[in-house]
Design an enzyme around this catalytic site. Structure first.
Site, PDB file in Angstrom:
ATOM      1  N   ASP A 175      41.364  41.493  29.870  1.00 41.52           N
ATOM      2  CA  ASP A 175      41.844  40.567  31.151  1.00 41.52           C
ATOM      3  C   ASP A 175      42.369  40.918  32.064  1.00 41.52           C
ATOM      4  O   ASP A 175      41.737  42.432  32.461  1.00 41.52           O
ATOM      5  CB  ASP A 175      43.493  40.345  30.341  1.00 41.52           C
ATOM      6  N   HIS A 229      47.191  36.283  41.234  1.00 44.84           N
ATOM      7  CA  HIS A 229      48.076  35.211  40.786  1.00 44.84           C
ATOM      8  C   HIS A 229      48.360  33.872  42.370  1.00 44.84           C
ATOM      9  O   HIS A 229      49.045  33.566  42.527  1.00 44.84           O
ATOM     10  CB  HIS A 229      49.723  35.668  40.270  1.00 44.84           C
ATOM     11  N   ASP A 257      41.703  36.702  37.135  1.00 37.26           N
ATOM     12  CA  ASP A 257      42.596  36.553  36.455  1.00 37.26           C
ATOM     13  C   ASP A 257      42.351  35.007  35.774  1.00 37.26           C
ATOM     14  O   ASP A 257      43.067  34.478  35.805  1.00 37.26           O
ATOM     15  CB  ASP A 257      43.989  36.787  37.196  1.00 37.26           C
ATOM     16  N   HIS A 271      41.598  35.479  28.263  1.00 42.74           N
ATOM     17  CA  HIS A 271      42.493  33.996  27.880  1.00 42.74           C
ATOM     18  C   HIS A 271      41.839  33.127  29.019  1.00 42.74           C
ATOM     19  O   HIS A 271      40.908  33.757  30.012  1.00 42.74           O
ATOM     20  CB  HIS A 271      43.959  34.177  28.942  1.00 42.74           C
ATOM     21  N   GLU A 321      47.710  31.834  27.603  1.00 42.06           N
ATOM     22  CA  GLU A 321      48.242  32.970  28.402  1.00 42.06           C
ATOM     23  C   GLU A 321      49.478  33.353  28.898  1.00 42.06           C
ATOM     24  O   GLU A 321      50.375  34.356  29.269  1.00 42.06           O
ATOM     25  CB  GLU A 321      47.007  34.021  28.266  1.00 42.06           C
ATOM     26  N   GLU A 322      48.727  32.701  30.513  1.00 46.78           N
ATOM     27  CA  GLU A 322      49.426  32.603  31.441  1.00 46.78           C
ATOM     28  C   GLU A 322      51.691  31.572  31.100  1.00 46.78           C
ATOM     29  O   GLU A 322      52.428  32.491  31.809  1.00 46.78           O
ATOM     30  CB  GLU A 322      49.504  31.524  32.760  1.00 46.78           C
TER      31      GLU A 322
HETATM   32  C1  LIG Z   1      44.247  38.666  32.905  1.00 47.25           C
HETATM   33  O1  LIG Z   1      44.308  40.476  32.553  1.00 47.25           O
HETATM   34  C2  LIG Z   1      45.560  41.214  33.394  1.00 47.25           C
HETATM   35  C3  LIG Z   1      44.784  42.484  33.557  1.00 47.25           C
HETATM   36  O2  LIG Z   1      45.231  42.652  32.129  1.00 47.25           O
HETATM   37  C4  LIG Z   1      46.416  40.205  32.253  1.00 47.25           C
HETATM   38  O3  LIG Z   1      47.208  40.364  33.012  1.00 47.25           O
HETATM   39  C5  LIG Z   1      46.403  39.234  32.735  1.00 47.25           C
HETATM   40  O4  LIG Z   1      47.710  38.042  31.954  1.00 47.25           O
HETATM   41  C6  LIG Z   1      45.314  38.069  32.643  1.00 47.25           C
HETATM   42  N1  LIG Z   1      45.807  36.756  32.416  1.00 47.25           N
HETATM   43  C7  LIG Z   1      45.669  35.859  33.735  1.00 47.25           C
HETATM   44  C8  LIG Z   1      45.459  34.982  33.609  1.00 47.25           C
HETATM   45  O5  LIG Z   1      46.369  36.832  34.654  1.00 47.25           O
END
Ligand SMILES: *[C@@H]1O[C@H](CO)[C@@H](O)[C@H](O)[C@H]1NC(C)=O
Ligand SMILES: *[C@@H]1O[C@H](CO)[C@@H](O)[C@H](O)[C@H]1NC(C)=O
Ligand SMILES: *[C@@H]1O[C@H](CO)[C@@H](O)[C@H](O)[C@H]1NC(C)=O
Ligand SMILES: *[C@@H]1O[C@H](CO)[C@@H](O)[C@H](O)[C@H]1NC(C)=O
Ligand SMILES: CC(=O)N[C@H]1CO[C@H](CO)[C@@H](O)[C@@H]1O
Length: 487
Positions: A328, A426, A267, A255, A299-300
């Site tokens: 991710d 986050h 993330d 994402h 995604e978030e």
């Molecule tokens: C990035 O990867 C993590 C771990 O898989 C995932 O939980 C997360 O939703 C992804 N993106 C963000 C913005 O956290």
């Protein structure tokens, strides 16, 4: 004459072989792994961070300049590879929290707090804090809270229900304290709402306040919580390789957006850069199977980008995806090296036929390179969720988010026990300086290995079952909520 003919002939054949080399790249092989370098991954991460910090909000949330510039960066990087990839964009619409602030004090001393995603604003001064009984999941747990702030334990039911019941009891705001010693409660109310302000604090702070209240001490709080929630339009970017069988596609996704709190460099800038770096390296090769890379938006906000893709793509096209691989958070500072549990051997939740083989491919790669690994549950908290729902085999890697590292894992991977895999999860501290380089390069090379293997051949990989007509049960219970938990 002869000489000159032969010279001409040589020149002609040279010309032919040169142009054939340009047209016909070598078939991809595992040497692709050797062309993934940490400097490139880190340079890409630095670029994403610079993008976030070049904007007023200093993040990369969908609908903001930070995310628009991220999409532009991905586009320009792929376009610099000539015509190797065909680019498509898909519009993604969703409400999102694009900035927020949380200020809380109790009896004059500052207490660290989060505002939950989609919470309404709230400001209050010198308001008594009152403890809610049990887990605050039924109205009977709530005393009269008129003119008070509700202090509620996390667990069992959604944050939204706790906020609703506290509001009905007259509270001006609800503070949910964590159910484990892993930092402040964070999560989502699920979408725009009419609730009172809902914030999160740590377990230690919650228990400390509850004890003071039960000892009869006066506990008054002041708060100033704000979040700017707005409807956003953003884009998925999908890059399709020029070479390879379009009926047997390898699909990889990460994402491209962050949460409001920070630049989102682990993330999930790390997944985005992992894919971009592998996509660049792949452009020197030809593949037998088509390879598609996706950078998902939103995604978030609850996997909206990936869900939009699965919703709007024709069933016949979805049936051509042999495997979806998700990446991710691949450079968590207190990392483990996790492979999604495709065969269900670790968590008793397996993926569609092919998911077990994808898990084994990564296990074999790590084993062959003496790299330890562990398993990650298909819990639906990332962009593979909608693919699993549609019955598409899934796999992928991650290095841990807001889970707690165990002593056993420290023995295997090093790091710190009883802390989150990503202590900056986050938060504004999710920056380039806090990436784990060794996890990043290990995962980046493993992605390249998967692309080299399946880009060449699906031998030994099960045929696709047609996509599911009804969503799978696993998601009916888990729900789509991206990284942010609703309870
Ligand atoms: C990035 O990867 C993590 C771990 O898989 C995932 O939980 C997360 O939703 C992804 N993106 C963000 C913005 O956290
Ligand atoms: C919070 O207040 C700001 C500034 O007045 C406003 O723009 C925003 O929409 C409010 N947030 C919510 C969730 O209503
Ligand atoms: C996808 O389709 C499902 C089922 O129709 C719907 O509930 C969901 O809101 C859609 N999601 C998006 C992002 O369009
Ligand atoms: C695994 O899940 C199935 C149903 O999905 C259940 O019947 C079985 O008891 C579970 N096994 C274990 C060991 O939990
Ligand atoms: C009113 C107030 O104290 N605002 C502060 C809240 O916290 C942010 C940081 O999260 C500060 O920038 C504000 O000044």
């Amino acid at each position: 004459m002869k000489t000159s003919t032969s010279a001409l002939g040589m020149a002609a054949s040279l010309l032919v072989s040169t142009s054939r080399a340009a047209v016909c790249k070598p078939l991809v092989k595992d040497a692709l792994v050797g062309s993934i370098h940490l400097e490139d991954l880190m340079a890409c991460s630095q670029d994403l961070q610079d993008i976030a910090y070049s904007t007023e909000l200093r993040n990369r949330v969908v609908g903001t300049d930070g995310h628009k510039k991220t999409v532009q960066y991905i586009t320009e990087t792929l376009q610099s590879l000539g015509d190797y990839y065909t680019l498509e964009y898909q519009e993604v619409r969703t409400p999102a929290t694009i900035s927020s602030t949380s200020n809380l004090s109790v009896n004059g001393a500052e207490v660290e707090a989060n505002i939950l995603e989609f919470s309404n604003n709230g400001t209050w001064t010198d308001v008594p804090v009152v403890v809610v009984a049990e887990l605050g999941c039924v109205a009977e747990n709530y005393p009269d809270l008129t003119g008070s702030v509700a202090l509620i334990a996390r667990g069992e039911c959604t944050f939204a229900l706790k906020g609703e019941l506290a509001g009905q009891a007259g509270a001006v705001a609800a503070l949910v304290y964590n159910n484990a010693a892993v930092g402040k409660t964070g999560g989502t109310l699920g979408g725009p709402n009419e609730l009172i302000t809902v914030g999160g604090i740590s377990r230690a702070d919650g228990l400390r306040l509850a004890e003071a209240i039960s000892n009869g001490e006066a506990v008054v709080s002041s708060g100033s919580f704000g979040s700017f929630v707005t409807d956003t339009v953003s884009q998925n970017v999908i890059a399709t390789s020029k070479y390879g069988d379009p009926d047997n596609v390898l699909f990889l996704g990460a994402h491209s957006d962050s949460v409001a709190a920070g630049p989102g460099i682990n993330d999930n800038g790390s997944g985005s850069c992992g894919l971009l770096t592998v996509a660049k390296a792949l452009s020197n090769w030809r593949t037998n199977n088509q390879v598609k890379f996706a950078w998902w938006a939103a995604e978030e906000e609850g996997l909206i980008g990936a869900e939009t893709f699965v919703n709007v793509t024709a069933k016949e096209q979805l049936d051509k995806i042999r495997l979806y691989l998700n990446f991710d958070m691949i450079a968590s500072p207190n990392y483990v090296l996790s492979i999604y549990d495709g065969d269900g051997s670790a968590f008793n939740v397996s993926g569609p036929a092919g998911s077990a083989e994808a898990e084994k491919l990564f296990e074999d790669y790590y084993t062959a390179n003496n790299i330890p690994f562990t398993s990650s549950e298909f819990d639906g908290r990332s962009d593979y969720g909608p693919f699993l729902d549609a019955g598409i085999p899934c796999g992928g890697l991650d290095t841990g988010a807001d889970g707690v590292k165990t002593e056993e894992e420290v023995a295997i991977f090093g790091g710190v026990a009883n802390q989150w895999y990503d202590p900056n999860y986050h938060s504004a501290k999710d920056t380039v300086d806090n990436l784990a380089p060794e996890a990043y390069i290990t995962t980046g090379k493993a992605i390249a290995h998967a692309v080299a293997s399946y880009g060449r051949s699906w031998a030994g990989f099960p045929e696709r079952e047609p996509v599911a007509v009804t969503p799978r049960d696993v998601h009916a219970t888990v729900g789509h909520h991206g990284h942010s938990l609703p309870f």
